[in-house]
Scaffold this motif. Structure first.
Motif, PDB file in Angstrom:
ATOM      1  N   LEU A  60      43.631 118.375  26.715  1.00 21.63           N
ATOM      2  CA  LEU A  60      42.615 119.408  26.872  1.00 21.63           C
ATOM      3  C   LEU A  60      43.186 120.820  26.896  1.00 21.63           C
ATOM      4  CD1 LEU A  60      39.686 120.208  27.277  1.00 21.63           C
ATOM      5  CD2 LEU A  60      39.966 119.819  29.728  1.00 21.63           C
ATOM      6  N   VAL A  61      44.207 121.071  27.708  1.00 24.09           N
ATOM      7  CA  VAL A  61      44.746 122.433  27.835  1.00 24.09           C
ATOM      8  C   VAL A  61      45.211 122.958  26.482  1.00 24.09           C
ATOM      9  CG1 VAL A  61      46.573 123.847  28.843  1.00 24.09           C
ATOM     10  CG2 VAL A  61      45.364 122.188  30.262  1.00 24.09           C
ATOM     11  N   GLY A  62      45.906 122.131  25.730  1.00 28.91           N
ATOM     12  CA  GLY A  62      46.384 122.548  24.417  1.00 28.91           C
ATOM     13  C   GLY A  62      45.259 122.868  23.456  1.00 28.91           C
ATOM     14  N   LYS A  63      44.224 122.025  23.437  1.00 20.84           N
ATOM     15  CA  LYS A  63      43.103 122.253  22.529  1.00 20.84           C
ATOM     16  C   LYS A  63      42.296 123.496  22.926  1.00 20.84           C
ATOM     17  CE  LYS A  63      42.175 117.715  20.563  1.00 20.84           C
ATOM     18  NZ  LYS A  63      41.135 116.688  20.300  1.00 20.84           N
ATOM     19  N   LEU A  64      42.143 123.723  24.229  1.00 18.92           N
ATOM     20  CA  LEU A  64      41.400 124.901  24.675  1.00 18.92           C
ATOM     21  C   LEU A  64      42.091 126.186  24.235  1.00 18.92           C
ATOM     22  CD1 LEU A  64      40.336 123.857  28.301  1.00 18.92           C
ATOM     23  CD2 LEU A  64      38.823 124.238  26.344  1.00 18.92           C
ATOM     24  N   GLN A  65      43.412 126.193  24.242  1.00 16.88           N
ATOM     25  CA  GLN A  65      44.150 127.404  23.878  1.00 16.88           C
ATOM     26  C   GLN A  65      44.069 127.710  22.378  1.00 16.88           C
ATOM     27  OE1 GLN A  65      47.928 128.299  26.281  1.00 16.88           O
ATOM     28  NE2 GLN A  65      47.711 126.083  26.548  1.00 16.88           N
ATOM     29  N   LEU A  66      43.546 126.781  21.593  1.00 14.86           N
ATOM     30  CA  LEU A  66      43.336 127.032  20.172  1.00 14.86           C
ATOM     31  C   LEU A  66      42.070 127.840  19.924  1.00 14.86           C
ATOM     32  CD1 LEU A  66      44.269 123.520  18.702  1.00 14.86           C
ATOM     33  CD2 LEU A  66      45.693 125.569  18.782  1.00 14.86           C
ATOM     34  N   ILE A  67      41.233 127.968  20.963  1.00 12.52           N
ATOM     35  CA  ILE A  67      39.996 128.748  20.840  1.00 12.52           C
ATOM     36  C   ILE A  67      40.317 130.228  20.994  1.00 12.52           C
ATOM     37  CG2 ILE A  67      37.701 129.177  21.804  1.00 12.52           C
ATOM     38  CD1 ILE A  67      37.748 126.332  22.908  1.00 12.52           C
ATOM     39  N   ASN A  68      39.842 131.043  20.084  1.00 12.54           N
ATOM     40  CA  ASN A  68      40.017 132.487  20.184  1.00 12.54           C
ATOM     41  C   ASN A  68      39.351 133.007  21.457  1.00 12.54           C
ATOM     42  OD1 ASN A  68      40.528 135.193  19.594  1.00 12.54           O
ATOM     43  ND2 ASN A  68      38.678 135.395  18.360  1.00 12.54           N
ATOM     44  N   GLY A  69      40.140 133.604  22.329  1.00 14.49           N
ATOM     45  CA  GLY A  69      39.591 134.118  23.573  1.00 14.49           C
ATOM     46  C   GLY A  69      39.932 133.291  24.795  1.00 14.49           C
ATOM     47  N   VAL A  70      40.579 132.144  24.575  1.00 15.71           N
ATOM     48  CA  VAL A  70      40.984 131.285  25.691  1.00 15.71           C
ATOM     49  C   VAL A  70      42.516 131.265  25.774  1.00 15.71           C
ATOM     50  CG1 VAL A  70      40.936 128.979  26.697  1.00 15.71           C
ATOM     51  CG2 VAL A  70      38.935 129.844  25.486  1.00 15.71           C
ATOM     52  N   GLY A  71      43.045 131.900  26.802  1.00 14.62           N
ATOM     53  CA  GLY A  71      44.482 131.879  27.026  1.00 14.62           C
ATOM     54  C   GLY A  71      44.863 130.765  27.974  1.00 14.62           C
ATOM     55  N   GLN A  72      46.114 130.781  28.365  1.00 11.99           N
ATOM     56  CA  GLN A  72      46.626 129.720  29.231  1.00 11.99           C
ATOM     57  C   GLN A  72      45.905 129.683  30.575  1.00 11.99           C
ATOM     58  OE1 GLN A  72      50.710 129.786  31.164  1.00 11.99           O
ATOM     59  NE2 GLN A  72      51.081 128.289  29.539  1.00 11.99           N
ATOM     60  N   ASN A  73      45.654 130.858  31.164  1.00  7.82           N
ATOM     61  CA  ASN A  73      45.017 130.901  32.484  1.00  7.82           C
ATOM     62  C   ASN A  73      43.606 130.309  32.450  1.00  7.82           C
ATOM     63  OD1 ASN A  73      47.260 132.047  33.650  1.00  7.82           O
ATOM     64  ND2 ASN A  73      46.492 134.146  33.513  1.00  7.82           N
ATOM     65  N   LYS A  74      42.813 130.710  31.450  1.00  5.56           N
ATOM     66  CA  LYS A  74      41.459 130.168  31.338  1.00  5.56           C
ATOM     67  C   LYS A  74      41.504 128.664  31.089  1.00  5.56           C
ATOM     68  CE  LYS A  74      38.054 133.672  29.960  1.00  5.56           C
ATOM     69  NZ  LYS A  74      38.744 134.943  30.131  1.00  5.56           N
ATOM     70  N   ALA A  75      42.409 128.241  30.206  1.00 12.28           N
ATOM     71  CA  ALA A  75      42.509 126.818  29.890  1.00 12.28           C
ATOM     72  C   ALA A  75      42.858 126.010  31.132  1.00 12.28           C
ATOM     73  CB  ALA A  75      43.548 126.597  28.797  1.00 12.28           C
ATOM     74  N   LEU A  76      43.806 126.503  31.924  1.00 14.61           N
ATOM     75  CA  LEU A  76      44.193 125.797  33.147  1.00 14.61           C
ATOM     76  C   LEU A  76      43.062 125.785  34.171  1.00 14.61           C
ATOM     77  CD1 LEU A  76      47.882 126.990  33.608  1.00 14.61           C
ATOM     78  CD2 LEU A  76      47.114 124.661  33.153  1.00 14.61           C
ATOM     79  N   SER A  77      42.314 126.884  34.282  1.00 12.19           N
ATOM     80  CA  SER A  77      41.193 126.938  35.225  1.00 12.19           C
ATOM     81  C   SER A  77      40.130 125.906  34.888  1.00 12.19           C
ATOM     82  CB  SER A  77      40.568 128.345  35.218  1.00 12.19           C
ATOM     83  OG  SER A  77      41.464 129.305  35.712  1.00 12.19           O
ATOM     84  N   ILE A  78      39.837 125.789  33.597  1.00  8.18           N
ATOM     85  CA  ILE A  78      38.834 124.822  33.157  1.00  8.18           C
ATOM     86  C   ILE A  78      39.323 123.401  33.407  1.00  8.18           C
ATOM     87  CG2 ILE A  78      37.620 123.914  31.137  1.00  8.18           C
ATOM     88  CD1 ILE A  78      37.951 126.879  30.024  1.00  8.18           C
ATOM     89  N   ALA A  79      40.566 123.122  33.020  1.00 12.26           N
ATOM     90  CA  ALA A  79      41.121 121.774  33.205  1.00 12.26           C
ATOM     91  C   ALA A  79      41.201 121.413  34.684  1.00 12.26           C
ATOM     92  CB  ALA A  79      42.508 121.692  32.555  1.00 12.26           C
ATOM     93  N   ALA A  80      41.547 122.387  35.528  1.00  8.21           N
ATOM     94  CA  ALA A  80      41.643 122.129  36.969  1.00  8.21           C
ATOM     95  C   ALA A  80      40.269 121.810  37.556  1.00  8.21           C
ATOM     96  CB  ALA A  80      42.245 123.335  37.678  1.00  8.21           C
ATOM     97  N   ALA A  81      39.236 122.544  37.122  1.00  9.09           N
ATOM     98  CA  ALA A  81      37.879 122.293  37.616  1.00  9.09           C
ATOM     99  C   ALA A  81      37.422 120.889  37.234  1.00  9.09           C
ATOM    100  CB  ALA A  81      36.911 123.336  37.062  1.00  9.09           C
ATOM    101  N   LEU A  82      37.734 120.478  36.010  1.00  7.53           N
ATOM    102  CA  LEU A  82      37.353 119.146  35.553  1.00  7.53           C
ATOM    103  C   LEU A  82      38.111 118.052  36.297  1.00  7.53           C
ATOM    104  CD1 LEU A  82      37.189 119.875  31.733  1.00  7.53           C
ATOM    105  CD2 LEU A  82      35.250 119.312  33.198  1.00  7.53           C
ATOM    106  N   GLU A  83      39.398 118.281  36.535  1.00  7.64           N
ATOM    107  CA  GLU A  83      40.200 117.288  37.254  1.00  7.64           C
ATOM    108  C   GLU A  83      39.712 117.130  38.688  1.00  7.64           C
ATOM    109  OE1 GLU A  83      42.866 114.385  38.247  1.00  7.64           O
ATOM    110  OE2 GLU A  83      42.236 115.110  36.267  1.00  7.64           O
TER     111      GLU A  83
END
Length: 217
Positions: A60-83
């Protein structure tokens, strides 16, 4: 159809009505907080939700960072909320009493424009171990192989599984391929000793349960 709201309105309405009020997309908007100069938060949230629903946790984190506008911090926040949500759902309160009890955990797939085939693994206490996307967008149940379904279940030492897929057409009637695939999975489950509790078709209008219609044989 809900009127589109900005982040401030969503926050105010959520505080007033509780966490069950926001849609899935609006929950993502609350998590990420803002969009970018070129991508509004509403559009960004939609892209994120699409990736979340088609990805398994380890990718998930890797795929989220492929979205324009999603950096590492946003990707980790989303993955952490889901976990965190997954861990909470493993509590006794999240135990699956009947196969249909799993529907609230997968209802987000009902509105997807592509077909998603999902496998939910359960332990002996009927608690959810994982909810995994097996494949996306095949449109043909005949290509689903028992090995695709049971490989992870065996790794997790699951005692049972529930499989599900969405019908983007909105129909809740199982196709011939749906029925044939289910029979193959039942045969495999008996050989492997991992119970297939149900095959659930979900769409905007509700769900169809093979178990409730005595179609697992």
């Amino acid at each position: 159809m809900r009127t589109r709201k900005n982040n401030l309105q969503i926050r105010e309405l959520t505080l007033k009505n509780g966490m069950s009020f926001p849609s899935d997309e609006e929950l993502v908007m609350l998590v990420i907080g803002s969009g970018t100069k070129t991508v509004p938060v509403e559009r960004l949230a939609g892209k994120i939700l699409s990736v979340v629903l088609s990805s398994n946790p380890e990718e998930l984190v890797g795929k989220l960072q492929l979205i324009n506008g999603v950096g590492q911090n946003k990707a980790l926040s989303i993955a952490a909320a889901l976990e965190l949500g997954r861990r909470m759902n493993r509590s006794p309160q999240g135990t699956i009493g009947e196969p249909r009890d799993v529907v609230p955990f997968i209802k987000g797939y009902a509105v997807q424009s592509q077909e998603h085939f999902i496998c939910i693994t359960l332990n002996g206490a009927r608690e959810i171990l994982s909810i995994r996307v097996v494949c996306v967008g095949t449109g043909n149940m005949a290509v689903i192989r028992p090995s695709d379904i049971f490989a992870e279940a065996m790794k997790e030492r699951a005692s049972a599984i529930i499989v599900s897929h969405n019908h983007p057409s909105g129909s809740l009637s199982p196709s011939d391929d749906d029925i044939k695939t289910t029979r193959r999975l039942v045969d495999a489950s008996e050989i492997l000793g991992i119970a297939l509790l149900d095959h659930i078709i979900i769409a905007r209008g509700g769900y169809f349960s093979f178990a409730e219609h005595s179609m697992l044989r």
